[in-house]
Write a protein that holds these residues in place. Structure first.
Motif, PDB file in Angstrom:
ATOM      1  N   HIS A   1      -0.517  -1.719  -5.085  1.00 32.22           N
ATOM      2  CA  HIS A   1      -1.318  -0.722  -5.414  1.00 32.22           C
ATOM      3  C   HIS A   1      -0.467   0.654  -5.520  1.00 32.22           C
ATOM      4  O   HIS A   1       0.614   0.742  -4.945  1.00 32.22           O
TER       5      HIS A   1
ATOM      6  N   ALA B   1       2.801   0.997  -3.254  1.00 29.45           N
ATOM      7  CA  ALA B   1       2.705  -0.145  -2.546  1.00 29.45           C
ATOM      8  C   ALA B   1       3.372  -1.609  -2.940  1.00 29.45           C
ATOM      9  O   ALA B   1       2.907  -1.746  -4.273  1.00 29.45           O
TER      10      ALA B   1
ATOM     11  N   GLU C   1       5.122   1.899   0.629  1.00 29.49           N
ATOM     12  CA  GLU C   1       4.661   1.136   1.465  1.00 29.49           C
ATOM     13  C   GLU C   1       5.005  -0.613   1.277  1.00 29.49           C
ATOM     14  O   GLU C   1       4.926  -0.726  -0.197  1.00 29.49           O
TER      15      GLU C   1
HETATM   16 ZN    ZN Z   1      -1.511   1.808   0.466  1.00 34.51          ZN
END
Ligand code: ZN
Length: 134
Positions: A8, A81, A129
């Motif tokens: 994401h 991410a 991330e």
């Molecule tokens: Zn995230």
């Protein structure tokens, strides 16, 4: 041990309804639900965009990391991410390479994913991330 996809792209914001209208009503993305992640101090609002998602991060209060981010920089890109297989091996490899992480070990984030963040100063100015299905 591999990166499987962009999980994401997370955007910090304080107007979830405005975002919902754009993402859902206008762009036609499917809402995947909202979830308060107390540990991170945010409510996450996920919208499916093909294989990946857009994640709106709404701070639970002004004192949270995302609340401070908004105060300092205003709404905008917060992090990217990457979904991986072999998160623990990646963490070790990152540490061995001297890459700065925001925590010593993975924590549990939205959707029960195990997550860890790479500090922007080790990643070209972007918070990254790494996440893995638990
Ligand atoms: Zn995230």
């Amino acid at each position: 041990m591999k990166v499987t996809k962009i999980s994401h792209i997370a955007i910090a914001g304080d107007n979830p309804e405005q975002t919902r209208v754009l993402y859902e009503d206008i762009l036609g993305l499917k809402a995947e639900g909202s979830e308060a992640v107390r540990q991170e101090g945010v409510t996450t609002h996920f919208y499916q965009a093909g294989e990946s998602s857009l994640e709106l991060l709404e701070p639970l209060s002004a004192e949270t990391p995302v609340g401070k981010f908004l105060e300092k920089r205003g709404p905008g890109l917060h992090h990217i991410a990457l979904e991986v297989e072999g998160l623990d091996d990646y963490v070790q490899k990152l540490k061995d390479a001297g890459i700065v992480l925001l925590s010593d070990a993975p924590t549990v984030g939205a959707h029960d994913m195990r997550i860890i963040f790479i500090h922007p100063k080790s990643a070209g100015g972007v918070l990254i991330e790494l996440c893995e299905k638990s």
